[in-house]
Design an enzyme around this catalytic site. Structure first.
Site, mmCIF file in Angstrom:
data_model
loop_
_atom_site.group_PDB
_atom_site.id
_atom_site.type_symbol
_atom_site.label_atom_id
_atom_site.label_comp_id
_atom_site.label_asym_id
_atom_site.label_seq_id
_atom_site.Cartn_x
_atom_site.Cartn_y
_atom_site.Cartn_z
ATOM 1 C CB THR A 84 29.521 -51.794 -55.049
ATOM 2 O OG1 THR A 84 28.481 -51.472 -54.135
ATOM 3 C CG2 THR A 84 30.691 -50.878 -54.805
ATOM 4 C CB THR A 160 28.620 -57.734 -51.875
ATOM 5 O OG1 THR A 160 28.323 -56.466 -51.300
ATOM 6 C CG2 THR A 160 29.814 -57.630 -52.782
ATOM 7 C CG ASP A 161 23.902 -55.453 -49.886
ATOM 8 O OD1 ASP A 161 25.117 -55.412 -49.637
ATOM 9 O OD2 ASP A 161 23.158 -54.469 -49.795
ATOM 10 C CE LYS A 239 28.163 -57.083 -47.742
ATOM 11 N NZ LYS A 239 27.516 -56.067 -48.579
HETATM 12 N N1 GLU Z 1 23.504 -52.905 -51.886
HETATM 13 C C1 GLU Z 1 24.136 -52.989 -53.148
HETATM 14 C C2 GLU Z 1 24.103 -54.380 -53.741
HETATM 15 O O1 GLU Z 1 24.165 -55.365 -53.063
HETATM 16 C C3 GLU Z 1 25.523 -52.452 -53.135
HETATM 17 C C4 GLU Z 1 26.487 -53.283 -52.340
HETATM 18 C C5 GLU Z 1 27.482 -53.992 -53.204
HETATM 19 O O2 GLU Z 1 27.352 -54.137 -54.405
HETATM 20 O O3 GLU Z 1 28.442 -54.441 -52.634
HETATM 21 O O4 GLU Z 1 23.981 -54.472 -54.934
#
Ligand code: GLU
Length: 431
Positions: A84, A160-161, A239
């Site tokens: 993201t 973040t995932d 997370k």
């Molecule tokens: N699901 C995606 C990822 O982990 C988008 C979530 C994000 O970046 O926070 O890359």
């Protein structure tokens, strides 16, 4: 008005302000509100529409420019992997899809260049849910390139995932790391007013430039407002919320430090490894072909769930609490549980099987209840470990890549690099 324009919809009882998103239904107008949620309004309810400001592409406003190197400032290399933080909202769909180039991200946050000499490179452009062991190896090799070219610190931007899996993986792979490698993500894309990318990036850069910390860590928001970031332990964080900006929390550990960027303050919370640019970085990478599973205990488990991992190289179990599983045949309804135990024994004879807890916090203790003792006797490893299931998974993968099965039995529940806390601190709960 077109998708991407900031508009106001005047309704009978309220005024809604947001960015116009292409609607799938001609009878409704969809707005992306400043909190990130989309709202659909029936056209018949709209009394007046006001254009607040038209869409201007961020990349058009700020053209990437070549960064000059200034004397006296540390050198920070940003390696981009996607997520993201590298995305912008696509106002045709309302989803977050399109990606920024590294240069565009640098141009968006020009304050970075006041903190350090910043170089930036694209390693991959992917969502972190698609990361595999092979990507950890690529990242580790890219880090080595930057260390060899004299970087004082490295920021890795990441979805973040699975950021906490990557932070654990790099901690094991980068042996003898003498500089900081800070993983940074964002829960709101970088083109939005509410983005957390700015503070997370600036805090990580400020921390690298103004502390003597060495090692891998995570830098994300401490609270839902833009006041401070936490530097979190790479092997003991998770997370803990699907969408909040302060989603990353330390588990069974304290944060390493707090960074208050606006006040230019860094507050360390405990001991940490100090920087040593002379330290020799040696990579211990992952065997990319390994097959390791994670099996979560749940009511009504069947033996087939265990046996489905027969051909794997290793298994992490997310047991209940101290490390329990349904293995007791206590009445006719639970007769099948003795077969769960049988299958568990067969798995343990073939591969390392490591217990972790779905309670998230606390330590595995297989000696307290007879269930735990039977599980331990079956050959399950991990007694007394307080690793999260994610860190247990990464550690098992790394051990299987670099050690023999006999060594793994000894090493899995032994603290090697900070993945297992020697003591359980009562303050380290729900931070
Ligand atoms: N699901 C995606 C990822 O982990 C988008 C979530 C994000 O970046 O926070 O890359």
């Amino acid at each position: 008005m077109k998708p991407g324009d900031l508009i106001e919809l005047v309704l009978d009882d309220e005024v809604l302000k947001g960015t116009l998103v292409q609607s799938p239904d001609p009878e409704t107008i969809v707005l992306k509100l400043s909190n990130g949620y989309n709202v659909a309004v029936e056209k018949s309810r709209v009394r007046k529409t006001v254009l607040v400001s038209p869409l201007v592409e961020a990349s058009v406003i700020k053209k990437p420019r070549q960064v000059e190197m200034r004397k006296g400032l540390p050198l920070i290399s940003i390696l981009h992997t996607g997520g993201t933080i590298a995305s912008k909202v696509d106002y045709r769909t309302g989803g977050v899809v399109a990606r920024f180039s590294p240069e565009e991200i640098l141009a968006m946050f020009p304050e970075l260049n006041g903190i350090a000499n910043v170089t930036s490179r694209l390693v991959s452009n992917m969502w972190s849910e698609d990361m595999r062991l092979a990507h950890y190896n690529v990242m580790a090799m890219e880090v080595r390139k930057e260390v060899e070219s004299g970087a004082d610190g490295i920021i890795i931007t990441h979805g973040t995932d699975t950021l906490h899996y990557t932070s654990a993986a790099l901690s094991f792979a980068l042996q003898g790391l003498g500089i900081p490698v800070i993983l940074v993500g964002a829960q709101r894309s970088s083109d939005r007013g509410s983005t957390d990318a700015r503070l997370n990036l600036l805090s990580a850069a400020y921390f690298i430039a103004n502390s003597d910390f060495a090692g891998v860590a995570i830098c994300m928001h401490e609270t839902i407002s833009d006041t401070s970031c936490l530097i979190l332990p790479a092997l003991k964080s998770r997370k803990m919320h699907t969408s909040r900006r302060d989603a990353f929390r330390p588990i069974n550990a304290l944060p390493i430090a707090r960074v208050c960027y606006d006040e230019r303050g860094i507050e360390f919370k405990g001991d940490y490894r100090k920087r040593d640019k002379k330290s020799r970085l040696g990579l211990k990478l992952f065997n990319e072909g390994l097959k390791i599973g994670i099996l979560k205990a749940h009511p009504n488990m069947y033996p087939e769930e265990f046996s489905s991992y027969r051909d794997f190289d290793g298994l992490v179990i997310e047991g209940y609490a101290l490390g329990q599983l349904p293995i007791n045949a206590v009445d006719e309804k639970t007769n099948i549980h003795s077969r769960n135990l049988e299958e568990l024994r067969l798995l343990c004879a073939k591969m390392p099987v490591v217990m972790s807890s779905q309670s998230i916090y606390g330590r595995i203790q297989l000696d307290v209840y007879s269930t735990g003792r039977d599980i331990k006797a079956a050959g399950v490893l991990g007694h007394l470990s307080d690793m999260t299931p994610e860190t247990a998974f990464i550690k098992l993968a790394w051990l299987l890549s670099n050690h023999s099965k006999d060594e793994i039995r000894l090493l899995i529940a032994k603290n090697l690099i900070g993945e297992i806390a020697e003591r359980s601190e009562k303050e380290a709960f729900l931070i």
